[in-house]
Design a protein around this motif. Structure first.
Motif, short mmCIF file in Angstrom:
data_model
loop_
_atom_site.label_atom_id
_atom_site.label_comp_id
_atom_site.label_asym_id
_atom_site.label_seq_id
_atom_site.Cartn_x
_atom_site.Cartn_y
_atom_site.Cartn_z
N ASN A 72 0.83 -1.21 0.00
CA ASN A 72 0.00 0.00 0.00
C ASN A 72 0.86 1.26 0.00
OD1 ASN A 72 -2.31 -1.55 0.10
ND2 ASN A 72 -2.50 -1.47 2.31
N VAL A 73 1.95 1.22 0.77
CA VAL A 73 2.84 2.39 0.85
C VAL A 73 3.58 2.59 -0.46
CG1 VAL A 73 4.87 3.35 2.04
CG2 VAL A 73 3.08 2.24 3.37
N LEU A 74 3.98 1.48 -1.11
CA LEU A 74 4.64 1.60 -2.42
C LEU A 74 3.70 2.27 -3.43
CD1 LEU A 74 7.02 0.99 -4.33
CD2 LEU A 74 5.96 -1.23 -4.80
N GLN A 75 2.43 1.87 -3.42
CA GLN A 75 1.47 2.47 -4.34
C GLN A 75 1.29 3.96 -4.05
OE1 GLN A 75 -0.14 0.87 -7.09
NE2 GLN A 75 -0.32 3.06 -7.48
N LEU A 76 1.28 4.29 -2.77
CA LEU A 76 1.17 5.69 -2.35
C LEU A 76 2.37 6.49 -2.87
CD1 LEU A 76 -0.97 7.13 -0.63
CD2 LEU A 76 0.45 6.71 1.38
N PHE A 77 3.55 5.90 -2.77
CA PHE A 77 4.79 6.53 -3.24
C PHE A 77 4.72 6.76 -4.75
CE2 PHE A 77 9.52 5.98 -4.15
CZ PHE A 77 9.88 7.21 -3.62
N ILE A 78 4.26 5.75 -5.48
CA ILE A 78 4.11 5.88 -6.94
C ILE A 78 3.15 7.02 -7.28
CG2 ILE A 78 3.15 4.73 -8.99
CD1 ILE A 78 4.18 2.05 -7.73
N ASP A 79 2.02 7.07 -6.57
CA ASP A 79 0.97 8.06 -6.86
C ASP A 79 1.46 9.50 -6.69
OD1 ASP A 79 -0.73 5.97 -7.35
OD2 ASP A 79 -1.73 6.06 -5.40
N LYS A 80 2.43 9.72 -5.80
CA LYS A 80 2.86 11.09 -5.50
C LYS A 80 3.76 11.69 -6.57
CE LYS A 80 0.48 10.74 -1.89
NZ LYS A 80 -0.86 11.34 -1.89
N PHE A 81 4.39 10.87 -7.41
CA PHE A 81 5.33 11.39 -8.39
C PHE A 81 4.63 11.98 -9.61
CE2 PHE A 81 8.70 8.96 -6.27
CZ PHE A 81 9.74 9.89 -6.37
N ASP A 82 5.33 12.93 -10.26
CA ASP A 82 4.85 13.43 -11.55
C ASP A 82 5.06 12.31 -12.58
OD1 ASP A 82 7.58 13.41 -12.11
OD2 ASP A 82 7.83 15.58 -12.02
N THR A 83 4.60 12.51 -13.81
CA THR A 83 4.62 11.41 -14.79
C THR A 83 6.04 10.94 -15.11
OG1 THR A 83 4.43 13.09 -16.52
CG2 THR A 83 2.42 11.92 -15.90
N GLU A 84 6.99 11.87 -15.20
CA GLU A 84 8.37 11.46 -15.47
C GLU A 84 8.93 10.67 -14.28
OE1 GLU A 84 12.78 13.23 -16.67
OE2 GLU A 84 11.05 14.57 -16.70
N GLY A 85 8.55 11.07 -13.08
CA GLY A 85 8.98 10.35 -11.88
C GLY A 85 8.43 8.94 -11.86
N LYS A 86 7.15 8.80 -12.19
CA LYS A 86 6.54 7.46 -12.24
C LYS A 86 7.27 6.60 -13.27
CE LYS A 86 1.75 8.52 -10.84
NZ LYS A 86 1.75 9.95 -10.60
N TYR A 87 7.53 7.19 -14.44
CA TYR A 87 8.20 6.47 -15.52
C TYR A 87 9.58 5.96 -15.06
CZ TYR A 87 10.44 5.77 -20.09
OH TYR A 87 11.10 5.23 -21.17
N THR A 88 10.35 6.85 -14.44
CA THR A 88 11.70 6.51 -13.98
C THR A 88 11.65 5.43 -12.89
OG1 THR A 88 12.35 8.80 -14.40
CG2 THR A 88 13.85 7.48 -13.06
N LEU A 89 10.69 5.58 -11.98
CA LEU A 89 10.55 4.61 -10.89
C LEU A 89 10.16 3.24 -11.41
CD1 LEU A 89 10.63 4.24 -7.81
CD2 LEU A 89 8.24 4.95 -7.72
N PHE A 90 9.25 3.20 -12.40
CA PHE A 90 8.85 1.92 -12.99
C PHE A 90 10.05 1.21 -13.62
CE2 PHE A 90 4.31 3.72 -13.77
CZ PHE A 90 3.98 3.45 -12.45
N ARG A 91 10.86 1.96 -14.36
CA ARG A 91 12.04 1.38 -15.01
C ARG A 91 12.98 0.79 -13.96
NH1 ARG A 91 13.01 2.51 -20.46
NH2 ARG A 91 15.08 1.62 -20.15
N CYS A 92 13.19 1.56 -12.89
CA CYS A 92 14.09 1.12 -11.83
C CYS A 92 13.59 -0.16 -11.18
CB CYS A 92 14.23 2.23 -10.80
SG CYS A 92 15.08 1.73 -9.29
N LEU A 93 12.31 -0.20 -10.82
CA LEU A 93 11.76 -1.36 -10.11
C LEU A 93 11.71 -2.60 -11.00
CD1 LEU A 93 8.94 0.36 -8.02
CD2 LEU A 93 11.07 -0.62 -7.17
N LEU A 94 11.44 -2.40 -12.30
CA LEU A 94 11.44 -3.55 -13.21
C LEU A 94 12.83 -4.17 -13.32
CD1 LEU A 94 9.13 -2.33 -16.13
CD2 LEU A 94 8.70 -4.25 -14.60
N LYS A 95 13.85 -3.32 -13.22
CA LYS A 95 15.23 -3.82 -13.35
C LYS A 95 15.76 -4.44 -12.06
CE LYS A 95 16.79 -0.72 -17.05
NZ LYS A 95 17.67 0.43 -17.38
N THR A 96 15.23 -3.99 -10.92
CA THR A 96 15.86 -4.39 -9.64
C THR A 96 15.04 -5.34 -8.78
OG1 THR A 96 14.93 -2.43 -8.52
CG2 THR A 96 17.14 -2.20 -9.48
N SER A 97 13.74 -5.47 -9.01
CA SER A 97 12.90 -6.23 -8.05
C SER A 97 13.19 -7.73 -8.06
CB SER A 97 11.41 -5.97 -8.32
OG SER A 97 11.03 -6.54 -9.55
#
Length: 606
Positions: free
Chosen positions: A397-422
């Protein structure tokens, strides 16, 4: 009875004899032998139950000099006798009065060392009892000290906290109410012990804005920092129904009050613990100091931003994003731990900071900072490795909250990072679902969203629409990711017309088919064939064994699973086949949609 009386007379007489001999001596003429004889005789009186007679000797004005010099020797036998007698016993009351008299009459320096030694020697279940018993006389003695007062106060507080630290911290409501070892009561008693010294520092600070005697203030800050690490970091600090005066909440409130009165609460909340530690030549000591400081500061932030202790003192000029930035180091410290009490504080602190912010308000630049990349990765570890289900759900739930707070470029960058590292199919599937939601918003809203359409999206789809090991990928283990990827592709094919091609999916369709759809089809056929063969073998083996109760072991991801019957193994294998059928049905639907849409465009062009 006469024999008992003679023993009484003997013990008291021995003491009186030593007293009379010492009364005629000058203070400087007392010898080591006199000290030893006084201690032995006094101890005998106490152990034989003649505390009343000993009290009379101590209260006698003529013996003032003797008691001043020798009385501290009685501390150890006195403490033993106090614990020996029951609460209502008159002899116990006499012993307590002796302790009070010794605090008033003895040489402060000698008695200070005697009291501290007694606290140091105690252990186990008697720690809290001993500390609470000796706090008042220790405070009396410290207030009398002229030289090295700050050092002595610091030594006392450090000794007390070091003795308390090995004790388990009561966590559940029942444990807190029972307070079996007396830790809850003891912690609040230690705060009361420290109050006169806090008042002294505050008074001196008020007298002069250039207050130079920082030693006592620093010792009190050290005590607060130690208290934040233990017991508060491990304590349950939520309001508990049925407990009006929560002892640890009282203690937390008292500690934040002390820091506020010393003028250190707000500076500590915003301090970055790196570089704050004293210089140590030994690197190991420096690392320990830094870690202790980090734990304490993280707990202090939790107290202020989650439990709102001292929040009325907090300036309201800071933006929510700045508060998140300041707390990210503390959140990272807490989320690295595995204890429920600490981990929950980290999740609550992170959630509290995020809830202050509006969605889409956190700028992508923050992801250039180490903590903003490390913390979501810590959340992923909790989601996938933590044995406590409620913690796993909370971190999601907290991860989703963190995702929701970012602007679109932030979400994009975070998604790339998590796909590579999870490195976890379930998490990757969850991120891919989020990507699908962002694409949907990009396609349905009027304003341009360059990050989830066009060439940026194509780059992201290269990560999403692929198999980690091509056709050899373990489809069962990666089923969550594969299903999410197929659902995303199905959505793109349905939602984005080839003529519009907003997402760019139609331009890169050949690459998607080559890197994802074809290897997936081959992998599915191989997996199904393998599992169908396994089922056939199991059935044949069962017939040969004439029993479905044959037990054998199964190894999954290198770990041996509990013994399973053949029937149970068949169930698992059929379940795997069902998963493959599910993937195959969605894959077939995607291929059908692509074929239909491609044919329609070709027909239009012909």
């Amino acid at each position: 009875m006469p024999e008992e009386h003679s023993q009484t007379v003997m013990a008291v007489d021995e003491l009186q004899a030593i007293i009379q001999r010492c009364q005629i001596l000058e203070e400087a003429d007392f010898k080591g032998e006199d000290f030893n004889l006084f201690q032995v005789a006094g101890q005998k009186c106490l152990e034989d139950g003649y505390a009343a007679q000993l009290l009379e000797v101590i209260q006698n004005e003529k013996n003032k000099v003797i008691i001043k010099n020798m009385g501290w020797n009685l501390i150890s036998p006195l403490v033993r006798c106090i614990f020996m007698y029951k609460q209502e016993d008159e002899k116990r009351e006499h012993c307590l009065r002796i302790l009070d008299q010794l605090a008033q009459l003895c040489n402060p320096k000698e008695l200070f060392l005697g009291l501290l030694e007694q606290i140091e020697q105690t252990s186990g279940e008697q720690v809290c009892q001993t500390v609470m018993l000796l706090l008042q006389p220790l405070q009396t003695v410290l207030l009398k000290l002229q030289n090295k007062k700050a050092y002595s106060v610091g030594l006392s507080l450090a000794m007390i906290m070091n003795q308390l630290t090995p004790l388990p911290v009561p966590y559940t409501k029942q444990q807190i109410q029972e307070d079996k070892l007396g830790l809850c009561q003891c912690c609040n008693a230690v705060v009361d012990f420290a109050k006169p010294f806090v008042s002294e520092v505050v008074k001196n600070m008020e007298k002069s804005s250039e207050y130079n005697d920082m030693e006592l203030k620093e010792e009190l800050i050290k005590f607060c920092m130690q208290s934040l690490k233990y017991p508060l970091l491990a304590a349950q600090l939520e309001h508990l129904e049925g407990i009006e005066e929560h002892p640890f909440r009282q203690f937390a409130s008292a500690i934040t009050d002390i820091l506020w009165n010393l003028g250190e609460l707000i500076p500590l909340v915003f301090v970055h613990h790196k570089g704050k530690s004293p210089h140590w030549e030994n690197q190991e000591f420096a690392d320990i100091e830094r870690k202790n400081s980090a734990d304490s500061l993280a707990c202090l932030s939790y107290l202020m931003f989650v439990q709102h202790f001292g929040v009325e003192c907090f300036p309201v000029v800071f933006s929510p994003s700045y508060l998140l930035l300041c707390n990210m180091t503390h959140i990272e410290v807490l989320l690295k731990r595995t204890e429920e009490s600490v981990l929950s504080k980290g999740l609550d602190l992170f959630e509290s900071c995020l809830l202050r912010m509006e969605d889409n308000s956190l700028l992508h630049h923050y992801l250039e900072l180490r903590g903003f990349i490390n913390v979501p990765q810590d959340l992923v570890k909790i989601m996938t490795l933590c044995p406590m289900e409620h913690m796993r759900k909370k971190s999601l739930n907290v991860l989703q909250l963190f995702i929701d707070k970012f602007d679109t470029e932030g979400k994009y960058t975070l998604f790339r990072c998590l796909l590579k590292t999870s490195n976890h199919a379930g998490v990757e599937g969850y991120i891919i679902k989020n990507i699908k939601d962002q694409i949907h918003l990009a396609l349905t809203k009027e304003y341009d969203n360059i990050w989830f359409t066009g060439h940026h999206l194509i780059s992201l789809l290269d990560l999403v629409l692929s198999l980690p090991e091509g056709a050899e990928t373990d489809l069962l283990q990666n089923s969550d990711r594969v299903m999410a990827s197929l659902n995303l592709l199905r959505y793109l094919v349905i939602k984005d017309c080839e003529s519009d091609n907003q997402t760019g999916v139609w331009t890169t369709l050949g690459k998607i088919e080559q890197n994802f759809l074809k290897p997936l089809r081959v992998g599915l056929n191989m997996s199904k064939a393998h599992y169908e063969a396994e089922i056939k073998n199991k059935k044949e083996n069962r017939k040969e064994a004439h029993s479905s109760n044959t037990v054998c072991s199964v190894t999954v991801s290198g770990e041996k699973m509990p013994a399973m019957t053949t029937g149970m193994q068949l169930q698992v294998l059929h379940s795997a086949l069902f998963t493959f059928d599910l993937i195959e049905s969605v894959l077939a639907r995607v291929e059908e949609l692509i074929e239909v849409k491609t044919k329609a465009v070709m027909d239009e062009n012909s």
